[in-house]
Motif scaffolding. Structure first.
Motif, PDB file in Angstrom:
ATOM      1  N   ALA A 165      30.171  49.680  40.662  1.00  0.00           N
ATOM      2  CA  ALA A 165      30.058  48.536  39.755  1.00  0.00           C
ATOM      3  C   ALA A 165      31.337  47.700  39.767  1.00  0.00           C
ATOM      4  CB  ALA A 165      29.744  49.011  38.341  1.00  0.00           C
ATOM      5  N   ALA A 166      32.484  48.370  39.705  1.00  0.00           N
ATOM      6  CA  ALA A 166      33.755  47.650  39.690  1.00  0.00           C
ATOM      7  C   ALA A 166      34.023  46.963  41.023  1.00  0.00           C
ATOM      8  CB  ALA A 166      34.895  48.614  39.363  1.00  0.00           C
ATOM      9  N   ALA A 167      33.726  47.648  42.109  1.00  0.00           N
ATOM     10  CA  ALA A 167      34.015  47.093  43.432  1.00  0.00           C
ATOM     11  C   ALA A 167      33.113  45.903  43.746  1.00  0.00           C
ATOM     12  CB  ALA A 167      33.858  48.176  44.496  1.00  0.00           C
ATOM     13  N   THR A 168      31.833  46.010  43.421  1.00  0.00           N
ATOM     14  CA  THR A 168      30.938  44.891  43.696  1.00  0.00           C
ATOM     15  C   THR A 168      31.234  43.700  42.800  1.00  0.00           C
ATOM     16  OG1 THR A 168      29.257  45.893  42.242  1.00  0.00           O
ATOM     17  CG2 THR A 168      29.055  46.300  44.617  1.00  0.00           C
ATOM     18  N   ARG A 169      31.683  43.953  41.563  1.00  0.00           N
ATOM     19  CA  ARG A 169      32.064  42.838  40.690  1.00  0.00           C
ATOM     20  C   ARG A 169      33.310  42.148  41.228  1.00  0.00           C
ATOM     21  NH1 ARG A 169      29.935  39.147  38.991  1.00  0.00           N
ATOM     22  NH2 ARG A 169      28.313  40.567  38.243  1.00  0.00           N
ATOM     23  N   ALA A 170      34.272  42.929  41.733  1.00  0.00           N
ATOM     24  CA  ALA A 170      35.464  42.334  42.348  1.00  0.00           C
ATOM     25  C   ALA A 170      35.079  41.491  43.550  1.00  0.00           C
ATOM     26  CB  ALA A 170      36.436  43.434  42.759  1.00  0.00           C
ATOM     27  N   ALA A 171      34.125  41.976  44.340  1.00  0.00           N
ATOM     28  CA  ALA A 171      33.667  41.228  45.508  1.00  0.00           C
ATOM     29  C   ALA A 171      32.995  39.927  45.100  1.00  0.00           C
ATOM     30  CB  ALA A 171      32.703  42.085  46.326  1.00  0.00           C
ATOM     31  N   ALA A 172      32.151  39.990  44.075  1.00  0.00           N
ATOM     32  CA  ALA A 172      31.452  38.795  43.620  1.00  0.00           C
ATOM     33  C   ALA A 172      32.424  37.748  43.089  1.00  0.00           C
ATOM     34  CB  ALA A 172      30.435  39.169  42.541  1.00  0.00           C
ATOM     35  N   GLU A 173      33.415  38.185  42.345  1.00  0.00           N
ATOM     36  CA  GLU A 173      34.399  37.244  41.803  1.00  0.00           C
ATOM     37  C   GLU A 173      35.225  36.616  42.917  1.00  0.00           C
ATOM     38  OE1 GLU A 173      36.514  39.645  39.010  1.00  0.00           O
ATOM     39  OE2 GLU A 173      34.923  39.529  37.473  1.00  0.00           O
ATOM     40  N   ALA A 174      35.568  37.416  43.931  1.00  0.00           N
ATOM     41  CA  ALA A 174      36.323  36.875  45.069  1.00  0.00           C
ATOM     42  C   ALA A 174      35.475  35.876  45.849  1.00  0.00           C
ATOM     43  CB  ALA A 174      36.776  38.014  45.983  1.00  0.00           C
ATOM     44  N   ALA A 175      34.181  36.164  45.982  1.00  0.00           N
ATOM     45  CA  ALA A 175      33.288  35.236  46.683  1.00  0.00           C
ATOM     46  C   ALA A 175      33.169  33.920  45.931  1.00  0.00           C
ATOM     47  CB  ALA A 175      31.916  35.877  46.860  1.00  0.00           C
ATOM     48  N   ASP A 176      33.106  34.000  44.603  1.00  0.00           N
ATOM     49  CA  ASP A 176      33.058  32.776  43.797  1.00  0.00           C
ATOM     50  C   ASP A 176      34.319  31.939  43.998  1.00  0.00           C
ATOM     51  OD1 ASP A 176      30.545  32.832  42.545  1.00  0.00           O
ATOM     52  OD2 ASP A 176      31.234  34.229  41.014  1.00  0.00           O
ATOM     53  N   ARG A 177      35.468  32.606  43.989  1.00  0.00           N
ATOM     54  CA  ARG A 177      36.715  31.872  44.224  1.00  0.00           C
ATOM     55  C   ARG A 177      36.724  31.282  45.631  1.00  0.00           C
ATOM     56  NH1 ARG A 177      38.827  36.478  41.563  1.00  0.00           N
ATOM     57  NH2 ARG A 177      39.438  37.398  43.557  1.00  0.00           N
ATOM     58  N   GLY A 178      36.272  32.057  46.581  1.00  0.00           N
ATOM     59  CA  GLY A 178      36.262  31.603  47.965  1.00  0.00           C
ATOM     60  C   GLY A 178      35.391  30.388  48.184  1.00  0.00           C
ATOM     61  N   ARG A 179      34.247  30.378  47.557  1.00  0.00           N
ATOM     62  CA  ARG A 179      33.356  29.228  47.778  1.00  0.00           C
ATOM     63  C   ARG A 179      33.914  27.967  47.132  1.00  0.00           C
ATOM     64  NH1 ARG A 179      29.679  26.804  43.488  1.00  0.00           N
ATOM     65  NH2 ARG A 179      29.505  28.406  41.885  1.00  0.00           N
ATOM     66  N   HIS A 180      34.589  28.121  45.971  1.00  0.00           N
ATOM     67  CA  HIS A 180      35.234  26.951  45.362  1.00  0.00           C
ATOM     68  C   HIS A 180      36.371  26.434  46.239  1.00  0.00           C
ATOM     69  CE1 HIS A 180      32.975  26.832  41.689  1.00  0.00           C
ATOM     70  NE2 HIS A 180      33.314  28.066  41.339  1.00  0.00           N
ATOM     71  N   GLU A 181      37.051  27.345  46.895  1.00  0.00           N
ATOM     72  CA  GLU A 181      38.187  26.950  47.745  1.00  0.00           C
ATOM     73  C   GLU A 181      37.763  26.258  49.031  1.00  0.00           C
ATOM     74  OE1 GLU A 181      40.405  30.554  48.176  1.00  0.00           O
ATOM     75  OE2 GLU A 181      41.102  30.558  46.089  1.00  0.00           O
ATOM     76  N   THR A 182      36.470  26.271  49.349  1.00  0.00           N
ATOM     77  CA  THR A 182      36.025  25.534  50.538  1.00  0.00           C
ATOM     78  C   THR A 182      36.013  24.026  50.297  1.00  0.00           C
ATOM     79  OG1 THR A 182      33.659  25.677  49.953  1.00  0.00           O
ATOM     80  CG2 THR A 182      34.589  27.459  51.332  1.00  0.00           C
ATOM     81  N   GLY A 183      36.029  23.609  49.036  1.00  0.00           N
ATOM     82  CA  GLY A 183      35.977  22.180  48.732  1.00  0.00           C
ATOM     83  C   GLY A 183      36.999  21.350  49.485  1.00  0.00           C
ATOM     84  N   PRO A 184      38.292  21.663  49.382  1.00  0.00           N
ATOM     85  CA  PRO A 184      39.303  20.847  50.059  1.00  0.00           C
ATOM     86  C   PRO A 184      39.472  21.155  51.545  1.00  0.00           C
ATOM     87  CG  PRO A 184      40.357  22.561  48.752  1.00  0.00           C
ATOM     88  CD  PRO A 184      38.896  22.637  48.442  1.00  0.00           C
ATOM     89  N   MET A 185      38.693  22.091  52.075  1.00  0.00           N
ATOM     90  CA  MET A 185      38.848  22.453  53.487  1.00  0.00           C
ATOM     91  C   MET A 185      38.225  21.414  54.414  1.00  0.00           C
ATOM     92  SD  MET A 185      37.966  26.515  53.627  1.00  0.00           S
ATOM     93  CE  MET A 185      39.002  27.751  52.830  1.00  0.00           C
ATOM     94  N   LEU A 186      38.752  21.347  55.619  1.00  0.00           N
ATOM     95  CA  LEU A 186      38.162  20.567  56.710  1.00  0.00           C
ATOM     96  C   LEU A 186      37.220  21.487  57.477  1.00  0.00           C
ATOM     97  CD1 LEU A 186      38.188  17.988  58.584  1.00  0.00           C
ATOM     98  CD2 LEU A 186      39.972  19.171  59.883  1.00  0.00           C
TER      99      LEU A 186
END
Length: 211
Positions: free
Chosen positions: A150-171
């Motif tokens: 539960a803890a590991a998958t929640r950490a993964a989901a939160e990291a994925a959310d951050r990662g997808r937001h960080e694609t905004g300024p990417m080329l």
């Protein structure tokens, strides 16, 4: 997680993808072909139907069945990419009937490697990998620190959310969006966004919160 949990993951992923199909399509309309949400919704709905008809009695066969369904029923580039991810994850699980935290981490890494090899992309190219890569890393760190599924998958989901937001300024450097050059900057990647939804579905199931 047992076979029932993996089936629940697929159903929850389908539910979230269907619920957010409009948003995914809007994101794709800005930098792609405008069909990501439509295609992925169709693919996951078909995968759920295939699972209902298939004798998938291990977590691995659940994932490989989903992979086949996504490849055959999802249009565009997302079908082969997600289909490969699920098939590679399923193959990595072998014939085990109960998946612990370490083995699930290996499956997520296999999914990442499958997409990377097929798409010839890497993190930073504004693709699925920009959500999945950080998710795999966060998952592994959580397990190394003693976290349960539960803890590991929640950490993964939160990291994925951050990662997808960080694609905004990417080329964008890969896929249809790369044709736009600098015009791709300022838009979140639809594949990274759908990846975050799938990993959030996984976390929901691992926490026993799926409907």
């Amino acid at each position: 997680m047992d076979t029932g949990d993996f089936r629940a993951w697929v159903r929850e992923s389908s539910r979230l993808i269907t619920e957010q199909a409009g948003e995914l399509t809007e994101l794709d309309a800005a930098i792609g072909d405008g069909d990501h949400g439509i295609n992925l919704r169709r693919g996951f709905q078909a995968a759920v139907e295939m699972l209902d008809d298939a004798e998938a009695n291990t977590p691995g066969t659940v994932l490989t069945t989903v992979g086949r369904g996504l490849i055959s029923k999802t249009g565009g580039a997302s079908g082969p990419l997600y289909g490969t991810a699920f098939r590679q994850a399923g193959k990595s699980l072998g014939d085990v009937t109960d998946v612990d935290a370490a083995r699930l981490g290996g499956a997520l890494e296999a999914a990442f490697n499958g997409i990377q090899q097929l798409g010839a992309a890497r993190e930073g190219d504004k693709t699925i990998l920009d959500a999945l890569g950080p998710a795999v890393t966060a998952y592994q760190v959580a397990v190394e620190k003693g976290g349960d599924l539960a803890a590991a998958t929640r950490a993964a989901a939160e990291a994925a959310d951050r990662g997808r937001h960080e694609t905004g300024p990417m080329l964008a450097r890969k896929g249809r969006a790369s044709y736009l050059g600098e015009r791709s900057i300022g838009h979140e990647d639809p594949g990274a966004t759908s990846t975050a939804l799938i990993l959030n579905a996984l976390a929901t199931v691992a926490a026993g919160e799926a409907s």
